[in-house]
Scaffold this motif. Structure first.
Motif, PDB file in Angstrom:
ATOM      1  N   TYR F  97      -8.111  -0.711  15.946  1.00  0.00           N
ATOM      2  CA  TYR F  97      -6.454  -1.062  14.669  1.00  0.00           C
ATOM      3  C   TYR F  97      -6.809  -0.182  13.591  1.00  0.00           C
ATOM      4  O   TYR F  97      -7.763  -0.053  12.882  1.00  0.00           O
ATOM      5  N   CYS F  98      -5.663  -0.002  12.852  1.00  0.00           N
ATOM      6  CA  CYS F  98      -5.336   0.739  11.934  1.00  0.00           C
ATOM      7  C   CYS F  98      -4.339  -0.048  10.342  1.00  0.00           C
ATOM      8  O   CYS F  98      -3.606  -0.832  11.067  1.00  0.00           O
ATOM      9  N   TYR F  99      -4.654   0.346   9.933  1.00  0.00           N
ATOM     10  CA  TYR F  99      -3.968  -0.645   8.703  1.00  0.00           C
ATOM     11  C   TYR F  99      -3.807   0.554   7.781  1.00  0.00           C
ATOM     12  O   TYR F  99      -4.495   0.650   7.197  1.00  0.00           O
ATOM     13  N   CYS F 100      -2.719  -0.116   6.956  1.00  0.00           N
ATOM     14  CA  CYS F 100      -1.526   1.526   6.267  1.00  0.00           C
ATOM     15  C   CYS F 100      -1.033   0.520   5.280  1.00  0.00           C
ATOM     16  O   CYS F 100      -0.108  -0.380   5.063  1.00  0.00           O
ATOM     17  N   THR F 101      -1.771   0.808   3.805  1.00  0.00           N
ATOM     18  CA  THR F 101      -0.880  -0.053   2.454  1.00  0.00           C
ATOM     19  C   THR F 101      -0.647   1.058   1.284  1.00  0.00           C
ATOM     20  O   THR F 101      -0.735   2.231   1.417  1.00  0.00           O
ATOM     21  N   VAL F 102       0.840   0.734   1.701  1.00  0.00           N
ATOM     22  CA  VAL F 102       1.844   1.737   0.351  1.00  0.00           C
ATOM     23  C   VAL F 102       2.036   1.317  -0.714  1.00  0.00           C
ATOM     24  O   VAL F 102       2.521  -0.279  -0.445  1.00  0.00           O
ATOM     25  N   LYS F 103       2.497   1.936  -2.131  1.00  0.00           N
ATOM     26  CA  LYS F 103       2.862   0.810  -2.971  1.00  0.00           C
ATOM     27  C   LYS F 103       3.869   2.211  -3.826  1.00  0.00           C
ATOM     28  O   LYS F 103       3.442   3.299  -3.047  1.00  0.00           O
ATOM     29  N   THR F 104       5.415   2.118  -4.452  1.00  0.00           N
ATOM     30  CA  THR F 104       5.932   2.734  -5.527  1.00  0.00           C
ATOM     31  C   THR F 104       6.591   1.489  -6.566  1.00  0.00           C
ATOM     32  O   THR F 104       6.533   0.550  -6.047  1.00  0.00           O
ATOM     33  N   THR F 105       6.912   2.443  -7.573  1.00  0.00           N
ATOM     34  CA  THR F 105       7.746   1.662  -8.265  1.00  0.00           C
ATOM     35  C   THR F 105       8.951   2.472  -7.695  1.00  0.00           C
ATOM     36  O   THR F 105       9.566   3.507  -8.239  1.00  0.00           O
ATOM     37  N   GLY F 106      10.027   1.639  -7.400  1.00  0.00           N
ATOM     38  CA  GLY F 106      11.408   1.964  -6.624  1.00  0.00           C
ATOM     39  C   GLY F 106      12.576   1.493  -6.628  1.00  0.00           C
ATOM     40  O   GLY F 106      12.297  -0.394  -6.414  1.00  0.00           O
ATOM     41  N   LYS F 107      13.027   1.703  -6.245  1.00  0.00           N
ATOM     42  CA  LYS F 107      14.925   0.651  -5.880  1.00  0.00           C
ATOM     43  C   LYS F 107      14.480   0.769  -4.505  1.00  0.00           C
ATOM     44  O   LYS F 107      15.786  -0.508  -3.631  1.00  0.00           O
ATOM     45  N   THR F 108      13.511   0.322  -3.569  1.00  0.00           N
ATOM     46  CA  THR F 108      13.999   0.411  -2.194  1.00  0.00           C
ATOM     47  C   THR F 108      12.157   0.187  -1.275  1.00  0.00           C
ATOM     48  O   THR F 108      11.402   0.707  -2.547  1.00  0.00           O
ATOM     49  N   GLY F 109      12.464  -0.118  -0.964  1.00  0.00           N
ATOM     50  CA  GLY F 109      11.036  -0.757  -0.246  1.00  0.00           C
ATOM     51  C   GLY F 109      10.011   0.543   0.660  1.00  0.00           C
ATOM     52  O   GLY F 109      10.824   1.490   0.406  1.00  0.00           O
ATOM     53  N   VAL F 110       8.991   0.032   0.990  1.00  0.00           N
ATOM     54  CA  VAL F 110       8.228   0.798   2.029  1.00  0.00           C
ATOM     55  C   VAL F 110       7.290   0.856   2.582  1.00  0.00           C
ATOM     56  O   VAL F 110       6.787   1.588   3.160  1.00  0.00           O
ATOM     57  N   GLU F 111       8.609  -0.167   3.455  1.00  0.00           N
ATOM     58  CA  GLU F 111       7.715  -0.325   5.039  1.00  0.00           C
ATOM     59  C   GLU F 111       7.728   1.043   6.003  1.00  0.00           C
ATOM     60  O   GLU F 111       6.845   0.295   6.736  1.00  0.00           O
ATOM     61  N   MET F 112       8.429   1.333   5.895  1.00  0.00           N
ATOM     62  CA  MET F 112       9.036   2.665   6.260  1.00  0.00           C
ATOM     63  C   MET F 112       7.599   3.386   6.450  1.00  0.00           C
ATOM     64  O   MET F 112       7.486   3.901   7.577  1.00  0.00           O
ATOM     65  N   GLU F 113       7.220   3.572   5.022  1.00  0.00           N
ATOM     66  CA  GLU F 113       6.189   4.910   4.833  1.00  0.00           C
ATOM     67  C   GLU F 113       4.963   4.370   5.513  1.00  0.00           C
ATOM     68  O   GLU F 113       3.792   4.510   6.094  1.00  0.00           O
ATOM     69  N   ALA F 114       4.840   3.205   5.691  1.00  0.00           N
ATOM     70  CA  ALA F 114       3.911   1.983   5.958  1.00  0.00           C
ATOM     71  C   ALA F 114       3.478   2.172   7.667  1.00  0.00           C
ATOM     72  O   ALA F 114       2.394   2.258   8.384  1.00  0.00           O
ATOM     73  N   LEU F 115       4.680   1.870   8.074  1.00  0.00           N
ATOM     74  CA  LEU F 115       4.552   1.861   9.761  1.00  0.00           C
ATOM     75  C   LEU F 115       4.442   3.450  10.110  1.00  0.00           C
ATOM     76  O   LEU F 115       4.200   3.888  11.512  1.00  0.00           O
ATOM     77  N   THR F 116       5.382   4.629   9.045  1.00  0.00           N
ATOM     78  CA  THR F 116       5.202   5.542   9.433  1.00  0.00           C
ATOM     79  C   THR F 116       3.265   5.934   8.999  1.00  0.00           C
ATOM     80  O   THR F 116       3.165   6.929  10.968  1.00  0.00           O
ATOM     81  N   GLY F 117       2.803   5.714   8.426  1.00  0.00           N
ATOM     82  CA  GLY F 117       1.300   5.812   7.678  1.00  0.00           C
ATOM     83  C   GLY F 117       0.369   5.550   9.468  1.00  0.00           C
ATOM     84  O   GLY F 117      -0.075   6.400   9.586  1.00  0.00           O
ATOM     85  N   VAL F 118       0.965   4.367   9.491  1.00  0.00           N
ATOM     86  CA  VAL F 118       0.381   4.120  10.960  1.00  0.00           C
ATOM     87  C   VAL F 118      -0.122   4.770  12.576  1.00  0.00           C
ATOM     88  O   VAL F 118      -0.736   5.181  13.372  1.00  0.00           O
ATOM     89  N   SER F 119       1.679   4.961  12.528  1.00  0.00           N
ATOM     90  CA  SER F 119       2.132   5.441  13.854  1.00  0.00           C
ATOM     91  C   SER F 119       1.073   7.135  13.475  1.00  0.00           C
ATOM     92  O   SER F 119       0.870   7.324  14.624  1.00  0.00           O
ATOM     93  N   VAL F 120       1.224   7.427  12.388  1.00  0.00           N
ATOM     94  CA  VAL F 120       0.453   9.356  12.756  1.00  0.00           C
ATOM     95  C   VAL F 120      -0.399   9.283  12.675  1.00  0.00           C
ATOM     96  O   VAL F 120      -1.587  10.116  13.534  1.00  0.00           O
ATOM     97  N   ALA F 121      -1.323   7.962  11.701  1.00  0.00           N
ATOM     98  CA  ALA F 121      -2.568   8.348  12.048  1.00  0.00           C
ATOM     99  C   ALA F 121      -3.139   7.818  13.148  1.00  0.00           C
ATOM    100  O   ALA F 121      -4.501   8.495  13.937  1.00  0.00           O
ATOM    101  N   LEU F 122      -2.835   6.718  14.537  1.00  0.00           N
ATOM    102  CA  LEU F 122      -3.135   6.496  15.791  1.00  0.00           C
ATOM    103  C   LEU F 122      -2.426   7.458  16.461  1.00  0.00           C
ATOM    104  O   LEU F 122      -3.682   7.927  17.237  1.00  0.00           O
ATOM    105  N   LEU F 123      -1.291   9.008  16.472  1.00  0.00           N
ATOM    106  CA  LEU F 123      -1.438   9.547  16.910  1.00  0.00           C
ATOM    107  C   LEU F 123      -2.183  11.006  17.035  1.00  0.00           C
ATOM    108  O   LEU F 123      -2.580  11.686  17.404  1.00  0.00           O
ATOM    109  N   THR F 124      -2.757  10.712  15.847  1.00  0.00           N
ATOM    110  CA  THR F 124      -3.797  11.750  15.716  1.00  0.00           C
ATOM    111  C   THR F 124      -5.385  11.291  16.279  1.00  0.00           C
ATOM    112  O   THR F 124      -5.348  12.579  16.449  1.00  0.00           O
TER     113      THR F 124
END
Lengths: 158, 158, 158, 158, 158, 158
Positions: F97-124
């Motif tokens: 199982y892979c878990y990715c946590t992402v934070k930012t201070t910004g105008k939009t959320g970071v859901e896609m960054e967390a999901l992309t982090g998980v996807s790339v880690a699993l593909l690796t």
């Protein structure tokens, strides 16, 4: 004959070139930027001394040509074997003409690489001069010449 | 006033915007591609059915605008807060006009992002239609409008 | 003999390798980073347990080598067929030596890929240790060995 | 104090800077390349006429600094507000020294950006001169100065 | 038999394919996204009219497949000769299935390119629909089929 | 309520967040890869000794998360302030199982960054183990949790 980048259902595809032969391919593209007399003079004096706008634009154009397949969705990745970007300044029109030549040995042509090289080079000139002039115009970007591949030699007169 | 991208010795620099304020900035750019009647018809019918060239070109233009700072050597990295690319087809000229609007809240303007978005979108149309026509021409790329920042509002009539 | 990356007018060009043959080419480069005793110990203990700085640096070096043509303006795009990055820790000097070996079958050599792999790997070590030590120094980056291509075998002794 | 890029289990992490304040930060790094007399002369004459190696290297260094977060795995993405790369030629040592200064307003420092700018600029010089000399050496890459952030001002004497 | 991406000391390496022959290779991968009825309906109606989510996702998938070697640390750079991404909507499951086929003529297979194409396409659907539904799930990503290379033909039944 | 990534004419747009406030945002995503007993054992032994597949996958996942806006066409560019990728091995299921946590201070959320982090880690992971097993499956990729922004806290139970 329809567009080659769509399948029978109208869905976008990268054209299948698997069975095409590797041949030497070359393409040359051109374009121009129309600037104010003040900008023209700044570029001209830089080309012969300090502040070489066209030198930076050449470098950017070559680097841009190498990254064409990242920018243009359906372009194939091609290992370019040659790329050069050069400029011609026409004082009576306050215009700089840009020419980009690209070669490869591969399964597809390098038209898009040459056109992208011209575009990035001209955008770089724009960027470096925009503090002086916000009404510059980029135009007349087209393929001059193309050799190699199934369609053979193509020549576009100005 | 000289070019802002060179220091006192004529060496290239990224302009120092450290002390500029973050303000809302917007820019709109335009450009066009002149195609053959056959290509024009292929694009037109795709836009209303299968083979949506302009849909792919929109996506490419937005993605290209986001990567402007990688392509243009002295552009600052800007977190775009909005980008859209749209097209207008003019049948009597066999021409597709492209418009790209970009916004940010930052220390520098987004003119180059809008111009890059237009350029990449038009190159994408070229790529998808080049099997049908090798004499297309991209041109009339310029900044339509710009707001925000020290230079305030700029408007360029066609 | 002059510089190969400029044409007869002194303008920058990507060297034309279109007519060169595809041959197997290999290059090995080295470099080192000098660190404080505290950083040296942190890296050493990580290498055998938790906090593997050199593992991350290897991965970064390999990924950096693959992107050489994006970073170095006139480098050709080359499909690397092998890349490895390894380290040697010399306790009496508080120094980590880095070695990068790269292979391809292509028309140009892979010296720049090996040197870029070393540079990115060493910068990655710097980044991961800079909270502990801001006076680290990267140096002695050079080509150890190169085979294949017109210039044949080159060997640089330390 | 241990390495900041690993969590309690020794797993690699990007350092959490969410709660740090945005402040103006600046960093300057240096490095050098040792070349043969022949290469030194080729670079020197280009700097004052045709074949401007250092101009291309400046551009590459600035572009490299902007892409630091793509190359160095745990670097934060930072919108640089200023970047300049300059060179100093020392004839008695056949050496070119490179200096890169970077600024931002952000939550982390720009040391890695300055060091990456230097490294890419020096690698670019290497690439453009490697046909003349395969025994060049890049070295003495270190942080000269850093201001802003929690660690305040840091100064490294040569 | 151990993992191929590590050397005798357990250090990560890019597998050496220098001596492998260039052969035609093909791979097909699949995956799916489970969405809410509301999202399903929004995608379905877009596919036949305005708001074409799947068109954007196809383009993103193809572009993602081309950049596999930048994302996956030990993947070789491969010049893809064909790539297509297509979707199948299954109303009774509120699920969209994605299929990506990739071809090359090269020394290594294109499994990772096909799997990356699927992943990026599905993430793009997620992104475009996440304002409506935050409980979507991506899954069942696997290699369907692979031909060419030493391991010959591989087929995975669902 | 319709899809937010299309304008009134059904054309794709990047959502306008210009007027949204900068707030702290966090997202966590998960996913898993199902492997053969042989691959499971190879990964497990590497995690405690030589051949650290999960270490490479963590690094790749973090680097992938940082490049989300380049891969997902309509994602905004966000300066991540924190990113971590961790794994949990479940022997009875031969699953990581892979878990990715992402934070930012910004105008939009970071859901896609967390999901992309998980996807790339699993593909690796997939890439590094594919010589041993070609029937691995990646799945159950979803958003676990999200805080900050207009939609406030979202929690998805498994």
């Amino acid at each position: 004959m329809g567009l080659t980048h769509f399948d029978e259902e109208g869905k976008v595809v990268m054209v299948d070139v698997t069975n095409k032969e590797d041949t030497v391919r070359e393409a040359a593209a051109t374009g121009k930027i129309q600037v104010s007399p003040e900008v023209y003079e700044a570029i001209r004096s830089g080309a012969v001394g300090k502040g070489d706008v066209l030198g930076v634009a050449s470098t950017a154009g070559i680097m841009g040509a190498k990254r064409t397949s990242e920018l243009i969705p359906l372009c194939h990745i091609l290992p370019l074997t040659n790329c050069r970007v050069r400029f011609e300044m026409v004082p009576e029109e306050y215009t700089i003409y840009c020419y980009c030549t690209v070669k490869t040995t591969g399964k597809t042509g390098v038209e898009m690489e040459a056109l992208t090289g011209v575009s990035v080079a001209l955008l770089t000139i724009y960027d470096m001069c925009k503090a002086l002039d916000k009404s510059m115009e980029i135009g007349e970007i087209y393929l001059c010449r193309k050799t190699g591949g199934k369609s053979g030699e193509i020549q576009n007169e100005n």
